[in-house]
Design an enzyme around this catalytic site. Structure first.
Site, PDB file in Angstrom:
ATOM      1  N   ASP A 169      48.295  34.331  38.774  1.00 40.76           N
ATOM      2  CA  ASP A 169      46.910  34.318  38.342  1.00 40.76           C
ATOM      3  C   ASP A 169      46.905  34.594  36.838  1.00 40.76           C
ATOM      4  OD1 ASP A 169      43.999  34.555  38.551  1.00 40.76           O
ATOM      5  OD2 ASP A 169      44.348  36.702  38.270  1.00 40.76           O
ATOM      6  N   ASP A 173      43.709  35.727  34.396  1.00 39.09           N
ATOM      7  CA  ASP A 173      42.950  36.869  33.920  1.00 39.09           C
ATOM      8  C   ASP A 173      43.100  38.062  34.854  1.00 39.09           C
ATOM      9  OD1 ASP A 173      41.384  38.166  32.111  1.00 39.09           O
ATOM     10  OD2 ASP A 173      39.505  37.260  32.728  1.00 39.09           O
TER      11      ASP A 173
END
Length: 215
Positions: free
Chosen positions: A11, A13
């Site tokens: 992922d 952020d």
């Protein structure tokens, strides 16, 4: 813990970078512009979800395209000075073969690319909101990343900070590593829980990567 994988899926952020102050700043301005009350806005989960899904909870269907264009504009404009690398990101990514990892983000591609460029992360592959029809917690983003890398989903490891992303990784049949950069350990269901990527090291081996975690 020590284990092996064919590919690592990150992922963005909250995992590689942090832009949470920017995210909340932009979305609050967006909500004000669109006449959404603070109470209604606070009920919506922002983190780890595609913007189009967030907007669909707040506005009628006919207003979604323009609203989506506006939030992307606000967030891209806010990137300079609004993004920081999280601990361990550069060290871990630099140890990985470029054909063995990808970024899997709920952001649109222009926004995700702008954020990564801001902190000097050169990524080899990405699955963004533009590439999928169903966002996390659906497994589609991670399954697509595995397909693009040409690896068995069961031989992938997902690195995530959000419950929705971890649920997507589990649904894809992948091992999961949770980072407590955004949520507490008690809120995260994963095979391994670590504070951030500084607790993870990796080295290339025949056919993949060996990972060691301090969590």
């Amino acid at each position: 813990m020590r284990f092996q994988a064919e590919a690592l899926l990150f992922d963005n952020d909250g995992t590689l970078i942090s832009s949470m102050e920017s995210v909340h700043r932009c979305w609050r301005r967006w909500a004000e512009e669109h006449g959404i009350s603070a109470a209604d806005f606070e009920r919506v989960e922002l983190h780890g979800r595609p913007a189009v899904e967030i907007i669909a909870e707040l506005l009628p269907e006919e207003r979604i395209p323009a609203a989506l264009e506006r939030i992307e504009q606000l967030e891209v404009e806010d990137v300079p000075g609004g993004v920081v690398l999280l601990p361990g990101t550069k060290e871990l990514l630099s140890a990985l073969p470029r054909d063995r990892w990808a970024v899997v983000t709920s952001a649109t591609r222009p926004l995700a690319e702008a954020r990564l460029r801001e902190v000097g992360v050169d990524f080899p592959a990405m699955v963004a909101a533009d590439d999928i029809t169903r966002g996390k917690p659906d497994p589609e983003p991670f399954l697509l990343a595995a397909e693009r890398l040409g690896v068995d989903p069961a031989r992938c490891v997902v690195f995530e900070d959000a419950p929705a992303g971890l649920a997507a990784g589990r649904a894809a049949g992948m091992r999961t590593v949770a980072l407590t950069t955004t949520h507490t350990a008690a809120e995260l269901a994963a095979d391994v829980v670590v504070p951030d990527l500084s607790a993870v090291s990796a080295q290339a081996i025949d056919g993949g990567v060996e990972i060691v975690t301090a969590g």
